[in-house]
Enzyme design. Structure first.
Site, PDB file in Angstrom:
ATOM      1  NE  ARG A  87       4.151  -0.022   5.906  1.00 58.87           N
ATOM      2  CZ  ARG A  87       5.296   0.096   5.267  1.00 58.87           C
ATOM      3  NH1 ARG A  87       6.432   0.207   5.945  1.00 58.87           N
ATOM      4  NH2 ARG A  87       5.334   0.134   3.941  1.00 58.87           N
ATOM      5  CE  LYS A 114       1.189  -4.344   6.163  1.00 61.47           C
ATOM      6  NZ  LYS A 114       0.946  -5.583   5.388  1.00 61.47           N
ATOM      7  CG  HIS A 148       2.677  -7.894   1.760  1.00 60.48           C
ATOM      8  ND1 HIS A 148       3.042  -6.823   0.980  1.00 60.48           N
ATOM      9  CD2 HIS A 148       1.672  -7.443   2.556  1.00 60.48           C
ATOM     10  CE1 HIS A 148       2.293  -5.770   1.281  1.00 60.48           C
ATOM     11  NE2 HIS A 148       1.457  -6.126   2.234  1.00 60.48           N
ATOM     12  CE  LYS A 154      -1.572  -7.087   0.040  1.00 59.02           C
ATOM     13  NZ  LYS A 154      -1.407  -5.624   0.043  1.00 59.02           N
ATOM     14  CB  THR A 155      -7.759  -4.771   0.029  1.00 57.37           C
ATOM     15  OG1 THR A 155      -6.686  -4.885   0.969  1.00 57.37           O
ATOM     16  CG2 THR A 155      -9.079  -4.738   0.772  1.00 57.37           C
ATOM     17  CG  ASP A 213      -1.945  -6.870   4.172  1.00 64.75           C
ATOM     18  OD1 ASP A 213      -1.511  -6.581   3.040  1.00 64.75           O
ATOM     19  OD2 ASP A 213      -1.402  -6.456   5.212  1.00 64.75           O
ATOM     20  NE  ARG A 262      -4.203   1.819   4.028  1.00 66.11           N
ATOM     21  CZ  ARG A 262      -3.674   0.768   3.430  1.00 66.11           C
ATOM     22  NH1 ARG A 262      -4.292  -0.397   3.458  1.00 66.11           N
ATOM     23  NH2 ARG A 262      -2.519   0.867   2.783  1.00 66.11           N
TER      24      ARG A 262
END
Length: 628
Positions: free
Chosen positions: A148, A294, A315, A337-338, A352, A419
């Site tokens: 980002r 996002k 989040h 997280k993932t 997410d 990714r």
């Protein structure tokens, strides 16, 4: 080279069964031994073994086979078939984008099927076909933007409007004048009117119908529609997109740059600008797919807390066990997280973005967006196996082996933020309802670059809110422009970059939810141990998994704790399958004096950061922080 690979890929993918690697009976047995599925949901929980994280199994005669997984995915994939190929002078009107001012393109591809998206990507030469182990997967290169661009995100400040009065204006939510946005909008529309074809996706954000938002994306390339098709909730039938009136529209003109950025008072020729009142956003100059997802997440962070009754956007990732025990995993990109929510022993709700309302938790998305750095089947089997046709790789190195292009997840010369996006049904044990009851456990994941926080600690209610508002972690290399190595940072609610309102509003909502439903809170460090970054080493996934398992199966409630003196954290003195030396981080350091100094340094950083929240919100949580 691309056309050779592409033609072979199309032939190989004529049948869904062809995308799987050849499975011997032994491989099938090994696979099914590691996975369980919804067919076993009625199994007796007493038959569940938890003697070791890697040995837990459901004893059931109804074990699914590899072919049943493939068949179910085939059916789910084929069920998404509402594509519209609109051609002629009325194409834009039929697609519903003429109201935006887009009227000239004569061909609109709306909500293409997965099969069609792959064909368009190949025919348009938008990337390359990677020969991943479990099936050919399209791979795209997003150029210099592999993360980002937060300094180029803007929100229109419409004086006197609802958003003007509620948005937490500042470095995260940078204000831009309406007239500047209008110029950007006209520039985007002019560009879209200059192309022959466009890709339009109409879908949804939020699995709960009461708060679900209709979203529309207008793109130039098939891979971009592929990305949002993977990541957002796909319409189940064509009726859902008849007379579709989006709650928000994103016009992605990523191939264009804003040459007037200095006159507009912006930071660069890249712009990601949102007009909440006009319900539209424009994107210039960045090809990174994450800007699409996002951006909508930031809007959900605006809409949900202002609903009646207020709902909490989060989040976080979420999963649920066989007895309906859901769990939340908060954390920034790279904290796990993932990885940690993709647990072969639990159902995945999402990886997410989620909401928490009066009924429980629900996923915002229809897919997952996982990091691929150092990915292997041994360490992350669920994510690794999810990479097959319909998934899409981003910025992953491809190595030529004969006539094949093989992904090399260990080569991060392009970026450490490689990714993969994939529909959530690529995870075999995903939770189909995408909604579950109120969570029993709330886990805050942090990547501690100083190496002084324990791998797991139990938090009081006050400490939970303190750490939620602090959101301490490290920016992991590649997740944002300019980040080359981990840097200590504080990110409110473990997602400050996406918070549209004041962070204390989210903290107050979380406190209310946890108090009302009796949820337990834990801080889990997936960062460094034995020393700071550059001296110590990253916490092993094995130890982190064991800590998470102890939380989720409740065994952590039955061990002894010791309280350290600076942060007041309650650290377990023993835990199944975790070395006790690792549990107390001070014991893992050779030089205890250096550890004490580093701990006090981090405590001071916490205290300095938290000054901004003193006197705000329903309660001042400063008292629950470290003693400096």
């Amino acid at each position: 080279m691309l056309l050779v690979h592409a033609s072979k890929a199309i032939l190989r993918n004529s049948s869904r069964l062809a995308i799987r690697k050849t499975l011997t009976p032994a491989t099938v047995l090994a696979t099914t031994e590691r996975l369980f599925h919804a067919a076993q949901v009625t199994a007796d929980p007493k038959k569940f073994h938890a003697s070791a994280p890697d040995a837990r199994r459901w004893k059931s005669s109804a074990r699914p086979t590899a072919s049943s997984y493939a068949q179910e995915e085939q059916e789910t994939r084929d069920a998404y078939n509402i594509a519209q190929h609109l051609k002629g002078a009325s194409a834009c009107k039929q697609a519903g984008i003429d109201g935006l001012g887009i009227t000239q393109p004569s061909t609109i591809y709306r909500n293409l099927t997965f099969q069609e998206l792959f064909q368009h990507e190949v025919q348009n030469r938008e990337g390359e076909v990677a020969n991943a182990e479990y099936g050919d997967t399209f791979m795209i290169d997003t150029g210099k933007f592999t993360g980002r661009s937060p300094k180029d995100k803007w929100i229109v400040k419409n004086i006197g409007s609802e958003s003007d009065q509620n948005v937490d204006w500042g470095s995260v939510n940078q204000p831009v004048k309406p007239e500047v946005f209008d110029e950007l909008y006209e520039k985007a529309i002019q560009h879209m009117n200059g192309v022959d074809k466009l890709y339009v996706f109409d879908g949804f954000c939020g699995a709960n119908p009461s708060s679900q938002r209709k979203v529309r994306f207008v793109h130039e390339m098939a891979w971009q529609q592929h990305f949002v098709t993977n990541m957002f909730i796909r319409p189940e039938n064509s009726k859902q997109i008849e007379d579709f009136e989006p709650d928000f529209t994103v016009i992605n003109a990523c191939s264009q740059v804003n040459e007037d950025w200095e006159r507009h008072g912006l930071n660069s020729d890249v712009a990601v600008a949102f007009n909440i009142e006009k319900k539209v956003a424009v994107i210039f100059g960045t090809w990174y797919g994450g800007e699409n997802k996002k951006g909508i997440f930031s809007l959900m962070n605006y809409w949900l807390p202002m609903a009646t009754p207020a709902q909490l956007p989060m989040h976080c990732s979420a999963n649920v066990g066989k007895r309906g025990d859901s769990a939340l995993f908060f954390g920034l990109s790279g904290t796990g997280k993932t990885t940690l929510s993709a647990d072969p022993h639990r159902y995945l709700i999402g990886d997410d973005e989620h909401g928490w309302d009066e009924e429980g938790v629900f996923n915002f998305e229809g897919g997952c967006y996982a990091k691929t750095i150092n990915l292997s089947e041994e360490t992350e089997p669920d994510i690794y196996r999810a990479i097959h046709t319909d998934a899409m790789l981003e910025n992953v190195k491809l190595v030529e082996e004969g006539d094949k292009l093989i992904p090399d997840y260990f080569d991060v010369s392009k970026t450490q933020n490689g990714r993969v996006s994939y529909p959530i049904h690529h995870i075999h044990n995903y939770y189909k309802p995408q909604r579950a009851g109120h969570p029993e456990n709330v886990i805050f994941l942090t990547c501690d670059a100083f190496g002084v926080l324990p791998p797991v600690s139990k938090l009081t209610k006050g400490q939970a809110m303190y750490h939620f508002l602090s959101g301490y972690t490290a920016k992991v290399a590649g997740t944002e422009r300019g980040i080359k190595e981990p840097q200590a940072t504080f990110s409110a609610c473990f997602g400050a970059a996406f918070l549209t309102l004041c962070p204390t509003r989210y903290a107050d909502l979380l406190a209310q939810k946890m108090e009302q439903h009796g949820a337990h809170a834990y801080l889990v460090n997936t960062g460094w141990t034995g020393g700071p970054y550059g001296v110590g080493h990253r916490m092993s996934i094995k130890d982190t998994r064991a800590c998470i398992d102890a939380i989720l199966d409740g065994s952590i409630q039955n061990v002894n704790f010791e309280q350290e003196s600076v942060f007041g954290l309650h650290i377990p003195t023993e835990l199944p399958h975790v070395d006790s030396k690792v549990l107390n981080p001070r014991n893992a350091w050779d030089n205890k004096e250096e550890f004490d100094a580093a701990l006090k340094k981090l405590a001071g950083m916490y205290a300095d950061n938290f000054k901004q929240y003193q006197g705000k919100g329903s309660e001042d949580y400063t008292q629950y922080g470290p003693k400096v």
